[in-house]
Write a protein that holds these residues in place. Structure first.
Motif, PDB file in Angstrom:
ATOM      1  N   PRO A   1     -17.145  -5.726  -4.177  1.00 14.62           N
ATOM      2  CA  PRO A   1     -16.880  -4.743  -3.129  1.00 14.62           C
ATOM      3  C   PRO A   1     -16.475  -3.393  -3.725  1.00 14.62           C
ATOM      4  O   PRO A   1     -15.996  -3.313  -4.852  1.00 14.62           O
ATOM      5  N   LEU A   2     -16.697  -2.359  -2.952  1.00  9.35           N
ATOM      6  CA  LEU A   2     -16.263  -1.014  -3.317  1.00  9.35           C
ATOM      7  C   LEU A   2     -15.295  -0.536  -2.260  1.00  9.35           C
ATOM      8  O   LEU A   2     -15.583  -0.631  -1.057  1.00  9.35           O
ATOM      9  N   CYS A   3     -14.154  -0.040  -2.661  1.00  4.91           N
ATOM     10  CA  CYS A   3     -13.169   0.505  -1.734  1.00  4.91           C
ATOM     11  C   CYS A   3     -13.048   2.002  -1.980  1.00  4.91           C
ATOM     12  O   CYS A   3     -12.753   2.428  -3.098  1.00  4.91           O
ATOM     13  N   ILE A   4     -13.296   2.792  -0.946  1.00  4.13           N
ATOM     14  CA  ILE A   4     -13.146   4.246  -1.035  1.00  4.13           C
ATOM     15  C   ILE A   4     -11.925   4.642  -0.212  1.00  4.13           C
ATOM     16  O   ILE A   4     -11.914   4.478   1.013  1.00  4.13           O
ATOM     17  N   ALA A   5     -10.904   5.123  -0.884  1.00  2.00           N
ATOM     18  CA  ALA A   5      -9.677   5.561  -0.228  1.00  2.00           C
ATOM     19  C   ALA A   5      -9.640   7.085  -0.239  1.00  2.00           C
ATOM     20  O   ALA A   5      -9.880   7.709  -1.276  1.00  2.00           O
ATOM     21  N   ILE A   6      -9.337   7.664   0.914  1.00  2.00           N
ATOM     22  CA  ILE A   6      -9.352   9.125   1.059  1.00  2.00           C
ATOM     23  C   ILE A   6      -8.005   9.584   1.593  1.00  2.00           C
ATOM     24  O   ILE A   6      -7.520   9.065   2.605  1.00  2.00           O
ATOM     25  N   SER A   7      -7.401  10.552   0.917  1.00  2.00           N
ATOM     26  CA  SER A   7      -6.095  11.044   1.348  1.00  2.00           C
ATOM     27  C   SER A   7      -5.816  12.400   0.726  1.00  2.00           C
ATOM     28  O   SER A   7      -6.185  12.653  -0.424  1.00  2.00           O
ATOM     29  N   GLN A   8      -5.166  13.254   1.479  1.00  2.00           N
ATOM     30  CA  GLN A   8      -4.702  14.526   0.928  1.00  2.00           C
ATOM     31  C   GLN A   8      -3.495  14.293   0.035  1.00  2.00           C
ATOM     32  O   GLN A   8      -3.439  14.746  -1.103  1.00  2.00           O
ATOM     33  N   SER A   9      -2.521  13.523   0.537  1.00  2.00           N
ATOM     34  CA  SER A   9      -1.264  13.337  -0.191  1.00  2.00           C
ATOM     35  C   SER A   9      -1.256  12.104  -1.091  1.00  2.00           C
ATOM     36  O   SER A   9      -0.585  12.075  -2.118  1.00  2.00           O
ATOM     37  N   GLY A  10      -1.957  11.044  -0.670  1.00  2.00           N
ATOM     38  CA  GLY A  10      -1.958   9.804  -1.438  1.00  2.00           C
ATOM     39  C   GLY A  10      -0.633   9.073  -1.427  1.00  2.00           C
ATOM     40  O   GLY A  10      -0.333   8.310  -2.348  1.00  2.00           O
ATOM     41  N   ARG A  11       0.140   9.235  -0.352  1.00  2.00           N
ATOM     42  CA  ARG A  11       1.495   8.684  -0.349  1.00  2.00           C
ATOM     43  C   ARG A  11       1.848   7.854   0.887  1.00  2.00           C
ATOM     44  O   ARG A  11       2.970   7.365   0.978  1.00  2.00           O
ATOM     45  N   SER A  12       0.946   7.671   1.821  1.00  2.00           N
ATOM     46  CA  SER A  12       1.281   6.911   3.020  1.00  2.00           C
ATOM     47  C   SER A  12       1.399   5.422   2.674  1.00  2.00           C
ATOM     48  O   SER A  12       0.477   4.831   2.113  1.00  2.00           O
ATOM     49  N   PRO A  13       2.534   4.789   3.002  1.00  2.00           N
ATOM     50  CA  PRO A  13       2.753   3.397   2.585  1.00  2.00           C
ATOM     51  C   PRO A  13       1.694   2.414   3.070  1.00  2.00           C
ATOM     52  O   PRO A  13       1.299   1.513   2.323  1.00  2.00           O
ATOM     53  N   ASP A  14       1.228   2.552   4.308  1.00  2.00           N
ATOM     54  CA  ASP A  14       0.241   1.575   4.781  1.00  2.00           C
ATOM     55  C   ASP A  14      -1.106   1.739   4.087  1.00  2.00           C
ATOM     56  O   ASP A  14      -1.811   0.757   3.826  1.00  2.00           O
ATOM     57  N   LEU A  15      -1.458   2.972   3.752  1.00  2.00           N
ATOM     58  CA  LEU A  15      -2.688   3.202   3.001  1.00  2.00           C
ATOM     59  C   LEU A  15      -2.586   2.569   1.615  1.00  2.00           C
ATOM     60  O   LEU A  15      -3.514   1.896   1.148  1.00  2.00           O
ATOM     61  N   LEU A  16      -1.440   2.773   0.960  1.00  2.00           N
ATOM     62  CA  LEU A  16      -1.241   2.213  -0.378  1.00  2.00           C
ATOM     63  C   LEU A  16      -1.255   0.694  -0.347  1.00  2.00           C
ATOM     64  O   LEU A  16      -1.810   0.044  -1.242  1.00  2.00           O
ATOM     65  N   ALA A  17      -0.656   0.106   0.689  1.00  2.00           N
ATOM     66  CA  ALA A  17      -0.649  -1.352   0.809  1.00  2.00           C
ATOM     67  C   ALA A  17      -2.056  -1.884   0.998  1.00  2.00           C
ATOM     68  O   ALA A  17      -2.438  -2.927   0.434  1.00  2.00           O
ATOM     69  N   THR A  18      -2.848  -1.190   1.788  1.00  2.00           N
ATOM     70  CA  THR A  18      -4.228  -1.613   2.026  1.00  2.00           C
ATOM     71  C   THR A  18      -5.054  -1.530   0.749  1.00  2.00           C
ATOM     72  O   THR A  18      -5.839  -2.433   0.427  1.00  2.00           O
ATOM     73  N   VAL A  19      -4.895  -0.448   0.018  1.00  2.00           N
ATOM     74  CA  VAL A  19      -5.621  -0.284  -1.241  1.00  2.00           C
ATOM     75  C   VAL A  19      -5.205  -1.370  -2.234  1.00  2.00           C
ATOM     76  O   VAL A  19      -6.052  -1.954  -2.930  1.00  2.00           O
ATOM     77  N   ALA A  20      -3.908  -1.670  -2.295  1.00  2.00           N
ATOM     78  CA  ALA A  20      -3.440  -2.718  -3.199  1.00  2.00           C
ATOM     79  C   ALA A  20      -4.051  -4.066  -2.841  1.00  2.00           C
ATOM     80  O   ALA A  20      -4.440  -4.846  -3.724  1.00  2.00           O
ATOM     81  N   ALA A  21      -4.168  -4.351  -1.544  1.00  2.00           N
ATOM     82  CA  ALA A  21      -4.757  -5.615  -1.105  1.00  2.00           C
ATOM     83  C   ALA A  21      -6.242  -5.674  -1.448  1.00  2.00           C
ATOM     84  O   ALA A  21      -6.756  -6.717  -1.863  1.00  2.00           O
ATOM     85  N   GLN A  22      -6.943  -4.552  -1.280  1.00  2.00           N
ATOM     86  CA  GLN A  22      -8.356  -4.514  -1.638  1.00  2.00           C
ATOM     87  C   GLN A  22      -8.540  -4.719  -3.144  1.00  2.00           C
ATOM     88  O   GLN A  22      -9.430  -5.451  -3.584  1.00  2.00           O
ATOM     89  N   LYS A  23      -7.685  -4.089  -3.920  1.00  2.00           N
ATOM     90  CA  LYS A  23      -7.780  -4.212  -5.379  1.00  2.00           C
ATOM     91  C   LYS A  23      -7.484  -5.643  -5.815  1.00  2.00           C
ATOM     92  O   LYS A  23      -8.169  -6.194  -6.688  1.00  2.00           O
ATOM     93  N   ALA A  24      -6.474  -6.259  -5.202  1.00  2.00           N
ATOM     94  CA  ALA A  24      -6.140  -7.645  -5.534  1.00  2.00           C
ATOM     95  C   ALA A  24      -7.277  -8.596  -5.193  1.00  2.00           C
ATOM     96  O   ALA A  24      -7.434  -9.653  -5.814  1.00  2.00           O
ATOM     97  N   ALA A  25      -8.083  -8.223  -4.202  1.00  2.00           N
ATOM     98  CA  ALA A  25      -9.220  -9.052  -3.802  1.00  2.00           C
ATOM     99  C   ALA A  25     -10.463  -8.787  -4.644  1.00  2.00           C
ATOM    100  O   ALA A  25     -11.514  -9.370  -4.398  1.00  2.00           O
TER     101      ALA A  25
END
Length: 345
Positions: A95-119
């Motif tokens: 899978p490919l995960c594309i995360a987009i953010s201006q700040s890169g600091r929203s906790p739910d976004l980071l949690a989602t990215v971490a879950a995608q990476k772990a998978a």
């Protein structure tokens, strides 16, 4: 109280989009070419996007671009699945995960990215703040290079996120026509910034509600425009696909109802033009930014590759939204109840 539209941070920052896109291309051309070669050699079964707000609208643009030019299905991750429900993410092979953010600091976004990476996902981060946790989590970092963005309303970072995805897809599909279109994007953005959308300011200065419609590659831009009208102009705007607006939403359109329509020059734009004509036939006030007309629509829009026409139109829109906010007695840099970084849990 803001006296002049050109005195706002939003005006200054949106006006920097052409230069920002040029920086982004220079900084990421080799990185995205390398990533594209990897993706061609190891095709992902699915692309998952992670984003909120304006960045999620950029992801909508990316979805249509990837699915139409590469053929890989794209799905938007719901951050609450991980941040609220603590569910385990299972992904297909490669899978490919594309995360987009201006700040890169929203906790739910980071949690989602971490879950995608772990998978097992390869994480590509399109982020403006390269010191952010999202940047650190990336397997492939794509700095948006927009520079400081102090106005609460994101503008140039949104445009660079669109351009970065167009650059990625041009390389992934090995499409010379799109590659050339992205290369001329800075020049064309400068042209789009100079277009006169003052008639839309006049149309909306006393409005309370409106629809914003687009289709295909233009739908994410319609979503972004509706959000900006709410954020900066305290104006209730709803975004719809031209294919969907003919269902229930059309029932509330009557004499004088305002509508902004973004039409690309391709077949997707035909649906927008048809819907706009139907609305106008009902007596609605329609502002149709029609790229096929190449500057002769009301308001004007530029003809180019259909994948970059929406980027040009949103640049013209940003200048109008800033002026509309000031005309309505508001400060587009400091919308009520909003902050620059939204830390959603």
């Amino acid at each position: 109280m803001v006296d002049q539209p050109d005195s706002t941070l939003m005006f200054a920052e949106a006006g920097e989009a052409a230069a920002a896109v040029a920086r982004m291309i220079d900084a990421n051309r080799d990185t995205l070419r390398t990533l594209a070669a990897h993706l061609r050699a190891n095709p992902p079964a699915v692309v998952v996007t992670c984003a909120r707000g304006s960045s999620d609208h950029a992801a909508t643009f990316g979805k249509y671009l990837i699915e139409t030019m590469v053929g890989v299905p794209v799905a938007s991750a719901a951050p609450s699945v991980v941040s609220i429900y603590d569910a385990t993410v299972k992904t297909p092979t490669a899978p490919l995960c594309i995360a987009i953010s201006q700040s890169g600091r929203s906790p739910d976004l980071l949690a989602t990215v971490a879950a995608q990476k772990a998978a097992g996902a390869h994480v590509v981060a399109l982020v403006n703040d390269t010191t952010s946790p999202l940047a650190e989590a990336a397997d492939t970092l794509v700095p948006l290079m927009a520079g400081p963005e102090k106005s609460v309303a994101a503008t140039k970072s949104y445009i660079t996120a669109l351009a970065a995805q167009a650059l990625l897809v041009a390389e992934w599909a090995d499409d010379a026509t799109l590659r050339d279109a992205v290369a001329r994007l800075p020049e064309r953005l400068a042209e789009a910034w100079a277009l006169d959308w003052s008639e839309v300011v006049d149309m909306l200065v006393d409005a309370n509600n409106l629809f914003v419609i687009g289709r295909g590659l233009g739908f994410g831009i319609a979503q972004e425009a509706a959000l900006k009208l709410k954020e900066t102009c305290a104006l209730h705007a709803e975004a719809f696909s031209a294919a969907e607006v003919r269902h229930g939403p059309m029932a509330i359109v009557n004499e004088g109802f305002p509508l902004i329509a973004f039409a690309t020059s391709d077949a997707a734009g035909d649906g927008v033009r048809e819907a706009a004509a139907e609305f106008a036939g009902r007596g609605a006030r329609v502002a149709l930014a029609d790229a096929r007309a190449n500057g002769d629509s009301h308001p004007p829009a530029l003809t180019d590759h259909p994948a970059i026409e929406p980027i040009l139109s949103i640049q013209s829109f940003y200048r109008m939204a800033n002026a509309l906010s000031v005309a309505r007695g508001l400060d587009p840099d400091a919308p009520l109840h909003l902050s620059k970084v939204t830390r959603t849990l």
